[in-house]
Motif scaffolding. Structure first.
Motif, PDB file in Angstrom:
ATOM      1  N   LYS A   1       5.511   2.172   5.225  1.00 40.33           N
ATOM      2  CA  LYS A   1       4.244   1.502   4.922  1.00 40.33           C
ATOM      3  C   LYS A   1       4.168   1.088   3.456  1.00 40.33           C
ATOM      4  O   LYS A   1       3.507   0.102   3.120  1.00 40.33           O
ATOM      5  N   TYR A   2       4.869   1.827   2.591  1.00 35.82           N
ATOM      6  CA  TYR A   2       4.831   1.473   1.168  1.00 35.82           C
ATOM      7  C   TYR A   2       5.647   0.211   0.897  1.00 35.82           C
ATOM      8  O   TYR A   2       5.308  -0.575   0.013  1.00 35.82           O
TER       9      TYR A   2
ATOM     10  N   SER B   1       3.409  -2.617   2.030  1.00 39.50           N
ATOM     11  CA  SER B   1       2.358  -2.836   1.043  1.00 39.50           C
ATOM     12  C   SER B   1       2.917  -3.519  -0.202  1.00 39.50           C
ATOM     13  O   SER B   1       2.261  -4.389  -0.794  1.00 39.50           O
ATOM     14  N   ALA B   2       4.136  -3.149  -0.606  1.00 43.18           N
ATOM     15  CA  ALA B   2       4.747  -3.753  -1.801  1.00 43.18           C
ATOM     16  C   ALA B   2       4.971  -5.251  -1.613  1.00 43.18           C
ATOM     17  O   ALA B   2       4.799  -6.038  -2.552  1.00 43.18           O
TER      18      ALA B   2
ATOM     19  N   LEU C   1       6.143   5.481  -4.613  1.00 47.12           N
ATOM     20  CA  LEU C   1       5.807   6.306  -3.447  1.00 47.12           C
ATOM     21  C   LEU C   1       6.923   6.256  -2.409  1.00 47.12           C
ATOM     22  O   LEU C   1       7.264   7.278  -1.799  1.00 47.12           O
ATOM     23  N   PHE C   2       7.510   5.073  -2.193  1.00 49.77           N
ATOM     24  CA  PHE C   2       8.613   4.972  -1.231  1.00 49.77           C
ATOM     25  C   PHE C   2       9.807   5.816  -1.677  1.00 49.77           C
ATOM     26  O   PHE C   2      10.439   6.497  -0.860  1.00 49.77           O
TER      27      PHE C   2
ATOM     28  N   ASN D   1       1.401  -7.028  -1.427  1.00 49.70           N
ATOM     29  CA  ASN D   1       0.730  -7.083  -2.729  1.00 49.70           C
ATOM     30  C   ASN D   1       1.710  -7.388  -3.857  1.00 49.70           C
ATOM     31  O   ASN D   1       1.548  -6.916  -4.981  1.00 49.70           O
TER      32      ASN D   1
ATOM     33  N   SER E   1       0.280  -2.468  -8.399  1.00 47.58           N
ATOM     34  CA  SER E   1       0.262  -1.996  -7.014  1.00 47.58           C
ATOM     35  C   SER E   1       1.677  -1.965  -6.435  1.00 47.58           C
ATOM     36  O   SER E   1       2.069  -0.995  -5.766  1.00 47.58           O
ATOM     37  N   ARG E   2       2.447  -3.016  -6.713  1.00 44.27           N
ATOM     38  CA  ARG E   2       3.813  -3.086  -6.189  1.00 44.27           C
ATOM     39  C   ARG E   2       4.672  -1.939  -6.715  1.00 44.27           C
ATOM     40  O   ARG E   2       5.369  -1.266  -5.955  1.00 44.27           O
TER      41      ARG E   2
ATOM     42  N   TYR F   1       7.140   6.428   5.309  1.00 47.84           N
ATOM     43  CA  TYR F   1       7.333   5.775   4.011  1.00 47.84           C
ATOM     44  C   TYR F   1       7.517   4.259   4.108  1.00 47.84           C
ATOM     45  O   TYR F   1       7.419   3.563   3.096  1.00 47.84           O
TER      46      TYR F   1
ATOM     47  N   ASN G   1       3.681   0.953  -7.922  1.00 45.14           N
ATOM     48  CA  ASN G   1       3.195   2.223  -7.362  1.00 45.14           C
ATOM     49  C   ASN G   1       3.744   2.436  -5.950  1.00 45.14           C
ATOM     50  O   ASN G   1       4.145   3.547  -5.579  1.00 45.14           O
ATOM     51  N   ASP G   2       3.745   1.354  -5.155  1.00 44.13           N
ATOM     52  CA  ASP G   2       4.260   1.452  -3.795  1.00 44.13           C
ATOM     53  C   ASP G   2       5.740   1.825  -3.793  1.00 44.13           C
ATOM     54  O   ASP G   2       6.186   2.643  -2.972  1.00 44.13           O
TER      55      ASP G   2
END
Length: 210
Positions: free
Chosen positions: A100-101, A104-105, A121-122, A108, A114-115, A98, A117-118
């Protein structure tokens, strides 16, 4: 040429609006079903029906926006199954999976959809940790502190907020057996940016005000 540019601009705004709408829809499904799961304890039943809901959202987005990449429902809310036994490796694997999210946040951050969503997911990591009974109390209390901090956060994540989580996850990965000193250091870091006490903080404020 101006007409072409205008069409591209309009198309961009349309896609951004639709992406935001689908992002909100997914967030509502995840939040509502996660709350139901916590309240009722019927994880298997709720998750069984939640995943098809998100797949319907995927199909709808693919139909309306056929050339747009969509987020997989499996990534967002795939069914969980209890672990047969717990070990440091299982906890570390979850943190790696997790983290990686969070990366990515940050990468991005300027892309709000996108942020967010990340971060959704986290936050799903905590529902997988519900199936882990790891015997280091400090470690699990920090996981719960992160969970409270995210659940009771009522404003936008800043880069500093996300980096505090990244640094905490890194500490947990490197130090599965959390010492008392590191435990307090991590809690101080989280407390500076999050309400890690959850509803208990409101009780504390009531007593402080007397």
């Amino acid at each position: 040429m101006n007409t072409i540019n205008q069409n591209e601009t309009n198309d961009k705004y349309l896609r951004e609006g639709l992406n935001e709408a689908f992002s909100d829809l997914r967030l509502n499904v995840v939040n509502a079903t996660s709350t139901m799961s916590e309240i009722t304890g019927k994880h298997d039943i709720i998750e069984k029906h939640s995943t098809p809901m998100l797949r319907i959202v995927d199909r709808l987005q693919s139909t309306i926006m056929p050339t747009e990449d969509t987020m997989s429902a499996d990534d967002l809310y795939k069914p969980l199954s209890p672990y047969e036994n717990s070990s440091p490796n299982k906890a570390i694997n979850l943190l790696h999976k997790y983290s990686k999210y969070l990366n990515s946040a940050v990468d991005n951050y300027d892309d709000e959809i996108s942020r967010e969503n990340d971060m959704i997911l986290f936050s799903r990591m905590f529902y997988e940790f519900d199936y882990i009974q790891y015997d280091n109390e400090n470690f699990m209390e920090i996981v719960n502190a992160i969970k409270n901090g995210i659940y009771y956060k009522n404003n936008t994540f800043t880069v500093e907020d996300i980096n505090a989580l990244k640094n905490t996850v890194t500490d947990l990965i490197k130090n599965v057996n959390i010492t008392d000193d590191l435990y307090h250091k991590i809690l101080d870091r989280l407390e500076a940016r999050y309400n890690i006490s959850g509803p208990l903080s409101e009780v504390s404020l009531l007593f402080d005000g007397k």
